[in-house]
Design a protein around this motif. Structure first.
Motif, PDB file in Angstrom:
ATOM      1  N   GLY A  72       0.862  -1.296   0.006  1.00 18.25           N
ATOM      2  CA  GLY A  72      -0.154  -0.148   0.104  1.00 18.25           C
ATOM      3  C   GLY A  72       0.755   1.404   0.009  1.00 18.25           C
ATOM      4  O   GLY A  72       0.163   2.265  -0.378  1.00 18.25           O
ATOM      5  N   SER A  73       2.017   1.098   0.552  1.00 23.89           N
ATOM      6  CA  SER A  73       3.054   2.331   0.647  1.00 23.89           C
ATOM      7  C   SER A  73       4.302   2.050   0.708  1.00 23.89           C
ATOM      8  O   SER A  73       4.716   0.929   0.492  1.00 23.89           O
ATOM      9  CB  SER A  73       2.495   2.966   1.965  1.00 23.89           C
ATOM     10  N   TYR A  74       5.291   2.924   0.438  1.00 24.78           N
ATOM     11  CA  TYR A  74       6.615   2.779   0.055  1.00 24.78           C
ATOM     12  C   TYR A  74       7.502   3.702   0.917  1.00 24.78           C
ATOM     13  O   TYR A  74       6.954   5.077   1.080  1.00 24.78           O
ATOM     14  CB  TYR A  74       7.084   2.565  -1.150  1.00 24.78           C
ATOM     15  N   LEU A  75       8.888   3.656   1.220  1.00 22.05           N
ATOM     16  CA  LEU A  75       9.679   4.670   1.487  1.00 22.05           C
ATOM     17  C   LEU A  75      10.780   4.299   0.861  1.00 22.05           C
ATOM     18  O   LEU A  75      11.415   3.229   0.725  1.00 22.05           O
ATOM     19  CB  LEU A  75       9.898   4.626   3.062  1.00 22.05           C
ATOM     20  N   LEU A  76      11.633   5.340   0.080  1.00 21.34           N
ATOM     21  CA  LEU A  76      12.812   5.140  -0.511  1.00 21.34           C
ATOM     22  C   LEU A  76      13.961   5.562   0.370  1.00 21.34           C
ATOM     23  O   LEU A  76      13.605   6.167   1.026  1.00 21.34           O
ATOM     24  CB  LEU A  76      12.774   5.814  -2.040  1.00 21.34           C
ATOM     25  N   SER A  77      15.005   5.010  -0.228  1.00 27.03           N
ATOM     26  CA  SER A  77      16.153   5.096   0.903  1.00 27.03           C
ATOM     27  C   SER A  77      16.558   6.863   1.007  1.00 27.03           C
ATOM     28  O   SER A  77      16.817   7.169   2.239  1.00 27.03           O
ATOM     29  CB  SER A  77      17.536   4.493   0.446  1.00 27.03           C
ATOM     30  N   GLY A  78      16.541   7.527   0.088  1.00 29.48           N
ATOM     31  CA  GLY A  78      16.870   8.996   0.015  1.00 29.48           C
ATOM     32  C   GLY A  78      15.975   9.697   1.223  1.00 29.48           C
ATOM     33  O   GLY A  78      16.456  10.575   1.972  1.00 29.48           O
ATOM     34  N   GLN A  79      14.675   9.236   1.152  1.00 34.76           N
ATOM     35  CA  GLN A  79      13.638   9.777   1.980  1.00 34.76           C
ATOM     36  C   GLN A  79      13.865   9.307   3.470  1.00 34.76           C
ATOM     37  O   GLN A  79      13.717  10.057   4.578  1.00 34.76           O
ATOM     38  CB  GLN A  79      12.083   9.430   1.522  1.00 34.76           C
ATOM     39  N   LEU A  80      14.351   7.993   3.677  1.00 38.05           N
ATOM     40  CA  LEU A  80      14.611   7.633   4.852  1.00 38.05           C
ATOM     41  C   LEU A  80      15.814   8.313   5.603  1.00 38.05           C
ATOM     42  O   LEU A  80      15.955   8.457   6.627  1.00 38.05           O
ATOM     43  CB  LEU A  80      14.911   6.044   4.913  1.00 38.05           C
ATOM     44  N   THR A 106      18.142   2.805  -6.536  1.00 37.01           N
ATOM     45  CA  THR A 106      17.746   3.240  -5.038  1.00 37.01           C
ATOM     46  C   THR A 106      17.391   2.029  -4.256  1.00 37.01           C
ATOM     47  O   THR A 106      17.178   0.777  -4.830  1.00 37.01           O
ATOM     48  CB  THR A 106      16.918   4.312  -5.226  1.00 37.01           C
ATOM     49  N   ASP A 107      17.220   2.078  -3.120  1.00 38.43           N
ATOM     50  CA  ASP A 107      16.742   1.055  -2.137  1.00 38.43           C
ATOM     51  C   ASP A 107      15.370   1.605  -1.599  1.00 38.43           C
ATOM     52  O   ASP A 107      15.167   2.964  -1.544  1.00 38.43           O
ATOM     53  CB  ASP A 107      17.529   0.747  -0.901  1.00 38.43           C
ATOM     54  N   GLY A 108      14.393   0.674  -1.390  1.00 33.79           N
ATOM     55  CA  GLY A 108      13.283   0.997  -0.914  1.00 33.79           C
ATOM     56  C   GLY A 108      12.584  -0.027   0.062  1.00 33.79           C
ATOM     57  O   GLY A 108      12.913  -1.172   0.101  1.00 33.79           O
ATOM     58  N   VAL A 109      11.502   0.455   0.843  1.00 37.42           N
ATOM     59  CA  VAL A 109      10.844  -0.551   1.716  1.00 37.42           C
ATOM     60  C   VAL A 109       9.391  -0.413   1.144  1.00 37.42           C
ATOM     61  O   VAL A 109       8.900   0.632   1.060  1.00 37.42           O
ATOM     62  CB  VAL A 109      10.983   0.054   3.276  1.00 37.42           C
ATOM     63  N   LEU A 110       9.010  -1.501   0.903  1.00 37.86           N
ATOM     64  CA  LEU A 110       7.496  -1.619   0.352  1.00 37.86           C
ATOM     65  C   LEU A 110       6.854  -2.026   1.593  1.00 37.86           C
ATOM     66  O   LEU A 110       7.157  -3.006   2.049  1.00 37.86           O
ATOM     67  CB  LEU A 110       7.497  -2.666  -0.995  1.00 37.86           C
ATOM     68  N   ILE A 111       5.769  -1.581   1.839  1.00 36.06           N
ATOM     69  CA  ILE A 111       5.106  -1.610   3.008  1.00 36.06           C
ATOM     70  C   ILE A 111       3.467  -2.154   2.644  1.00 36.06           C
ATOM     71  O   ILE A 111       2.794  -1.565   1.958  1.00 36.06           O
ATOM     72  CB  ILE A 111       4.780  -0.388   3.771  1.00 36.06           C
TER      73      ILE A 111
END
Length: 117
Positions: A72-80, A106-111
Motif C-alpha cells: 500500500g505504501s513505500y519509502l525510498l532510501s533517500g527519504q529515509l 535506489t533502495d526502498g521499503v515496500l509496506i
C-alpha cells in the motif's frame, strides 16, 4: 523456490518474519509474486530498485503491478536518510514516478496494505 514454498518447507510462520530483504538484480517482481503469504501477514520488503534490471527480468510495469497488488505504501532510501523516523510513507501508486525520477538505483521499503504491526 518461491518464498511461500520456502516458508512451508522450513515450517516458518509468516507472522514470525520481521521483514524480507532482497537484492536480486531485477528479479524483485518475481520475489513479490512468490511471497503473498508474507505480504498478507504484513511483512515489509526492503529491496534494491533499479529500472534497467527490472526491465530485463519481467519488465518494470510487471514489477509495478505486483507491488501495487501486495503493498500500500513505500519509502525510498533517500527519504529515509533525510527524514529518519519522521519519514512518511508514500502511496504505492506513486512508486513508478518516484523510481523514474531516480538516476541509477535506489533502495526502498515496500509496506503491505494491512501491516497489523
Amino acid at each position: 523456490l518461491p518464498l511461500d514454498d520456502v516458508l512451508t518447507e522450513q515450517q516458518v510462520d509468516p507472522a514470525n518474519v520481521a521483514f524480507v530483504w532482497c537484492d536480486v538484480q531485477g528479479f524483485e517482481g518475481h520475489v513479490i509474486a512468490s511471497g503473498s503469504k508474507l505480504w498478507s501477514a504484513g511483512v515489509p520488503l526492503f529491496a534494491e530498485l533499479w529500472i534497467p534490471g527490472l526491465e530485463a527480468h519481467g519488465g518494470f510495469d510487471s514489477f509495478l503491478t505486483a507491488a501495487t497488488e501486495h503493498f500500500g505504501s513505500y519509502l525510498l532510501s533517500g527519504q529515509l536518510l533525510a527524514d529518519g523516523s519522521a519519514a512518511v510513507p508514500r502511496d504505492i501508486e506513486t512508486l513508478g514516478a518516484a523510481m523514474s525520477a531516480v538516476q541509477g538505483h535506489t533502495d526502498g521499503v515496500l509496506i503491505p496494505r494491512e501491516t497489523g504491526r
